[in-house]
Design a protein around this motif. Structure first.
Motif, PDB file in Angstrom:
ATOM      1  N   VAL A 102       0.832  -1.201   0.000  1.00 14.05           N
ATOM      2  CA  VAL A 102       0.000   0.000   0.000  1.00 14.05           C
ATOM      3  C   VAL A 102       0.864   1.248   0.000  1.00 14.05           C
ATOM      4  CG1 VAL A 102      -1.754   1.320   1.256  1.00 14.05           C
ATOM      5  CG2 VAL A 102      -1.896  -1.172   1.169  1.00 14.05           C
ATOM      6  N   VAL A 103       0.532   2.156  -0.890  1.00 10.18           N
ATOM      7  CA  VAL A 103       1.175   3.471  -0.962  1.00 10.18           C
ATOM      8  C   VAL A 103       0.126   4.516  -0.609  1.00 10.18           C
ATOM      9  CG1 VAL A 103       2.346   5.152  -2.430  1.00 10.18           C
ATOM     10  CG2 VAL A 103       2.776   2.699  -2.746  1.00 10.18           C
ATOM     11  N   ILE A 104       0.463   5.388   0.327  1.00 10.06           N
ATOM     12  CA  ILE A 104      -0.454   6.453   0.756  1.00 10.06           C
ATOM     13  C   ILE A 104      -0.124   7.744   0.030  1.00 10.06           C
ATOM     14  CG2 ILE A 104      -1.250   7.843   2.707  1.00 10.06           C
ATOM     15  CD1 ILE A 104      -2.083   4.921   2.856  1.00 10.06           C
ATOM     16  N   LEU A 105      -1.126   8.374  -0.536  1.00 10.00           N
ATOM     17  CA  LEU A 105      -0.981   9.718  -1.081  1.00 10.00           C
ATOM     18  C   LEU A 105      -1.902  10.640  -0.293  1.00 10.00           C
ATOM     19  CD1 LEU A 105      -0.881   9.228  -4.972  1.00 10.00           C
ATOM     20  CD2 LEU A 105       1.021   9.563  -3.389  1.00 10.00           C
ATOM     21  N   ASP A 106      -1.316  11.367   0.639  1.00 11.02           N
ATOM     22  CA  ASP A 106      -2.080  12.291   1.470  1.00 11.02           C
ATOM     23  C   ASP A 106      -1.396  13.646   1.433  1.00 11.02           C
ATOM     24  OD1 ASP A 106      -3.821  13.393   3.516  1.00 11.02           O
ATOM     25  OD2 ASP A 106      -4.208  11.328   4.112  1.00 11.02           O
ATOM     26  N   ARG A 107      -1.886  14.573   2.227  1.00 10.54           N
ATOM     27  CA  ARG A 107      -1.386  15.944   2.150  1.00 10.54           C
ATOM     28  C   ARG A 107       0.100  16.059   2.451  1.00 10.54           C
ATOM     29  NH1 ARG A 107      -5.333  18.547   6.410  1.00 10.54           N
ATOM     30  NH2 ARG A 107      -6.700  17.119   5.297  1.00 10.54           N
ATOM     31  N   ASP A 108       0.664  15.096   3.174  1.00 12.31           N
ATOM     32  CA  ASP A 108       2.099  15.121   3.442  1.00 12.31           C
ATOM     33  C   ASP A 108       2.920  14.699   2.227  1.00 12.31           C
ATOM     34  OD1 ASP A 108       1.588  15.911   6.014  1.00 12.31           O
ATOM     35  OD2 ASP A 108       1.806  13.914   6.890  1.00 12.31           O
ATOM     36  N   GLN A 109       2.291  14.019   1.282  1.00 11.92           N
ATOM     37  CA  GLN A 109       2.999  13.533   0.111  1.00 11.92           C
ATOM     38  C   GLN A 109       2.692  14.311  -1.151  1.00 11.92           C
ATOM     39  OE1 GLN A 109       0.978  11.241   1.941  1.00 11.92           O
ATOM     40  NE2 GLN A 109       2.670  10.697   3.266  1.00 11.92           N
ATOM     41  N   VAL A 110       1.496  14.887  -1.240  1.00 11.27           N
ATOM     42  CA  VAL A 110       1.073  15.533  -2.477  1.00 11.27           C
ATOM     43  C   VAL A 110      -0.043  16.531  -2.182  1.00 11.27           C
ATOM     44  CG1 VAL A 110      -0.563  13.650  -2.926  1.00 11.27           C
ATOM     45  CG2 VAL A 110       0.192  15.103  -4.821  1.00 11.27           C
ATOM     46  N   ALA A 150       3.499  13.127  -8.320  1.00  9.94           N
ATOM     47  CA  ALA A 150       3.410  12.016  -7.374  1.00  9.94           C
ATOM     48  C   ALA A 150       3.111  10.705  -8.095  1.00  9.94           C
ATOM     49  CB  ALA A 150       2.334  12.304  -6.333  1.00  9.94           C
ATOM     50  N   ALA A 151       2.213  10.748  -9.067  1.00 11.58           N
ATOM     51  CA  ALA A 151       1.883   9.538  -9.818  1.00 11.58           C
ATOM     52  C   ALA A 151       3.087   9.036 -10.602  1.00 11.58           C
ATOM     53  CB  ALA A 151       0.713   9.810 -10.760  1.00 11.58           C
ATOM     54  N   GLY A 152       3.835   9.969 -11.190  1.00 15.80           N
ATOM     55  CA  GLY A 152       4.987   9.591 -11.984  1.00 15.80           C
ATOM     56  C   GLY A 152       6.108   8.976 -11.171  1.00 15.80           C
ATOM     57  N   ALA A 153       6.117   9.251  -9.868  1.00 14.34           N
ATOM     58  CA  ALA A 153       7.168   8.714  -9.000  1.00 14.34           C
ATOM     59  C   ALA A 153       6.896   7.277  -8.579  1.00 14.34           C
ATOM     60  CB  ALA A 153       7.319   9.597  -7.761  1.00 14.34           C
ATOM     61  N   LEU A 154       5.690   6.783  -8.854  1.00 22.18           N
ATOM     62  CA  LEU A 154       5.327   5.424  -8.449  1.00 22.18           C
ATOM     63  C   LEU A 154       5.545   4.451  -9.594  1.00 22.18           C
ATOM     64  CD1 LEU A 154       2.036   6.183  -6.488  1.00 22.18           C
ATOM     65  CD2 LEU A 154       4.347   5.914  -5.589  1.00 22.18           C
ATOM     66  N   GLU A 155       6.126   3.328  -9.292  1.00 24.37           N
ATOM     67  CA  GLU A 155       6.433   2.348 -10.323  1.00 24.37           C
ATOM     68  C   GLU A 155       5.207   1.552 -10.752  1.00 24.37           C
ATOM     69  OE1 GLU A 155       9.575  -0.182  -9.049  1.00 24.37           O
ATOM     70  OE2 GLU A 155      11.044   1.451  -8.898  1.00 24.37           O
ATOM     71  N   ARG A 156       4.250   1.407  -9.842  1.00 22.38           N
ATOM     72  CA  ARG A 156       3.148   0.493 -10.152  1.00 22.38           C
ATOM     73  C   ARG A 156       1.918   0.836  -9.326  1.00 22.38           C
ATOM     74  NH1 ARG A 156       3.478  -5.913 -10.948  1.00 22.38           N
ATOM     75  NH2 ARG A 156       1.292  -6.483 -10.614  1.00 22.38           N
ATOM     76  N   CYS A 157       0.760   0.626  -9.929  1.00 22.45           N
ATOM     77  CA  CYS A 157      -0.502   0.704  -9.190  1.00 22.45           C
ATOM     78  C   CYS A 157      -1.475  -0.278  -9.830  1.00 22.45           C
ATOM     79  CB  CYS A 157      -1.086   2.117  -9.222  1.00 22.45           C
ATOM     80  SG  CYS A 157      -2.729   2.237  -8.469  1.00 22.45           S
ATOM     81  N   ASP A 158      -1.923  -1.245  -9.050  1.00 20.69           N
ATOM     82  CA  ASP A 158      -2.926  -2.202  -9.511  1.00 20.69           C
ATOM     83  C   ASP A 158      -4.318  -1.833  -9.016  1.00 20.69           C
ATOM     84  OD1 ASP A 158      -1.032  -4.300 -10.668  1.00 20.69           O
ATOM     85  OD2 ASP A 158      -0.290  -4.106  -8.617  1.00 20.69           O
ATOM     86  N   VAL A 159      -4.358  -1.200  -7.854  1.00 26.77           N
ATOM     87  CA  VAL A 159      -5.620  -0.803  -7.234  1.00 26.77           C
ATOM     88  C   VAL A 159      -5.506   0.661  -6.822  1.00 26.77           C
ATOM     89  CG1 VAL A 159      -7.228  -1.200  -5.327  1.00 26.77           C
ATOM     90  CG2 VAL A 159      -6.037  -3.137  -6.368  1.00 26.77           C
ATOM     91  N   LEU A 160      -6.344   1.497  -7.390  1.00 26.95           N
ATOM     92  CA  LEU A 160      -6.383   2.913  -7.012  1.00 26.95           C
ATOM     93  C   LEU A 160      -7.651   3.172  -6.215  1.00 26.95           C
ATOM     94  CD1 LEU A 160      -5.598   5.934  -7.145  1.00 26.95           C
ATOM     95  CD2 LEU A 160      -6.795   6.031  -9.358  1.00 26.95           C
ATOM     96  N   VAL A 161      -7.487   3.693  -5.012  1.00 24.25           N
ATOM     97  CA  VAL A 161      -8.632   4.072  -4.178  1.00 24.25           C
ATOM     98  C   VAL A 161      -8.532   5.566  -3.903  1.00 24.25           C
ATOM     99  CG1 VAL A 161      -9.902   3.703  -2.050  1.00 24.25           C
ATOM    100  CG2 VAL A 161      -8.655   1.795  -3.090  1.00 24.25           C
ATOM    101  N   HIS A 162      -9.480   6.315  -4.437  1.00 20.45           N
ATOM    102  CA  HIS A 162      -9.484   7.771  -4.221  1.00 20.45           C
ATOM    103  C   HIS A 162     -10.454   8.079  -3.084  1.00 20.45           C
ATOM    104  CE1 HIS A 162      -8.967  11.948  -4.893  1.00 20.45           C
ATOM    105  NE2 HIS A 162     -10.144  12.155  -5.466  1.00 20.45           N
ATOM    106  N   ALA A 163      -9.881   8.192  -1.876  1.00 21.52           N
ATOM    107  CA  ALA A 163     -10.701   8.419  -0.681  1.00 21.52           C
ATOM    108  C   ALA A 163     -10.571   9.834  -0.137  1.00 21.52           C
ATOM    109  CB  ALA A 163     -10.313   7.414   0.410  1.00 21.52           C
ATOM    110  N   ALA A 164      -9.607  10.588  -0.643  1.00 22.35           N
ATOM    111  CA  ALA A 164      -9.412  11.958  -0.148  1.00 22.35           C
ATOM    112  C   ALA A 164     -10.600  12.835  -0.535  1.00 22.35           C
ATOM    113  CB  ALA A 164      -8.124  12.539  -0.717  1.00 22.35           C
ATOM    114  N   ALA A 165     -10.885  13.818   0.306  1.00 26.37           N
ATOM    115  CA  ALA A 165     -12.003  14.715  -0.003  1.00 26.37           C
ATOM    116  C   ALA A 165     -11.822  16.060   0.680  1.00 26.37           C
ATOM    117  CB  ALA A 165     -13.329  14.096   0.431  1.00 26.37           C
TER     118      ALA A 165
END
Length: 224
Positions: free
Chosen positions: A32-40, A51-66
């Motif tokens: 699991v990779v977290i993308l929150d306000r501390d990262q992006v 931030a997306a370009g820095a990740l090598e892989r994503c099989d499951v994307l969950v957009h929970a931020a709001a």
């Protein structure tokens, strides 16, 4: 799951619901990779792309931020509205755009947008920007399901009801939770793990036939 270990990217993963989702995905065997306000800065398209370009892989994307700015039509604030849509809608689309090619190449992908059951019955006029943004994600879910399905990518949404989180407790009186609980078919206050379990299921091979749908874990408050 297959023998290949999958990577899940969760936005808003430091919030109560997002962190529960991240924990559930780890428990089911995902990295699991977290993308929150501390990262992006999810309101900044360029930072989201970085931030997306820095990740090598994503099989499951969950957009929970709001973003949760509140105003009525009479109080219309276009800058605030654009910020809500940048975080809630555009960031999710940008991440899907970045990760979908890799998912397609591997023949597997899951994109899950966390929305809200307030889309079906907005409880207050000042939730205008929040409800509008979550409704947009429901439409995006249905559209992307058709575009990405041929590549083995399922796109779904999860619309929780009022969930017991620190943010919700801070913004609502205790009576609001009691009132909602009594209107639910299952009279129990929802907790973040209820949402997380639904999302975790959608990330599995067992949910292979589900796409374009919005699942509503709200205790039966609004049967769909």
């Amino acid at each position: 799951m297959s023998d290949e270990r999958r990577t899940a990217v969760v936005t808003g993963g430091q919030g109560a619901i997002g962190s529960a989702i991240a924990d559930a995905l780890r428990a089911s065997g995902h990295d699991v990779v977290i993308l929150d306000r501390d990262q992006v800065d999810l309101a900044d398209a360029h930072d989201v792309e970085r931030a997306a370009g820095a990740l090598e892989r994503c099989d499951v994307l969950v957009h929970a931020a709001a973003a949760f700015d509140r105003f009525t039509l009479a109080q219309l604030d276009l800058d605030a509205l654009r910020r809500v849509f940048a975080v809630n809608v555009e960031a999710g689309l940008l991440l899907a755009h970045a990760f979908a090619p890799g998912m397609a190449e591997r023949g597997f992908g899951r994109i899950v947008f966390v929305v809200s059951d307030t889309v079906y019955a907005p409880p207050a006029p000042d939730l205008l920007p929040y409800v509008a943004s979550k409704a947009a994600l429901v439409g995006i879910t249905r559209t992307l399901a058709h575009e990405l399905g041929p590549d083995g990518i399922a796109v779904t949404a999860v619309a929780p009801g009022l969930t017991d989180t620190p943010a919700a407790r801070a913004g609502m009186p205790a009576a609001a939770f009691e009132g909602v609980r009594h209107r639910q078919a299952l009279p129990r206050t929802l907790v973040p793990d209820d949402v997380a379990a639904t999302v975790a299921f959608l990330a599995t091979d067992g949910a292979a036939a589900l796409t374009g749908q919005t699942l509503v874990p709200d205790g039966g408050l609004m049967p769909r």
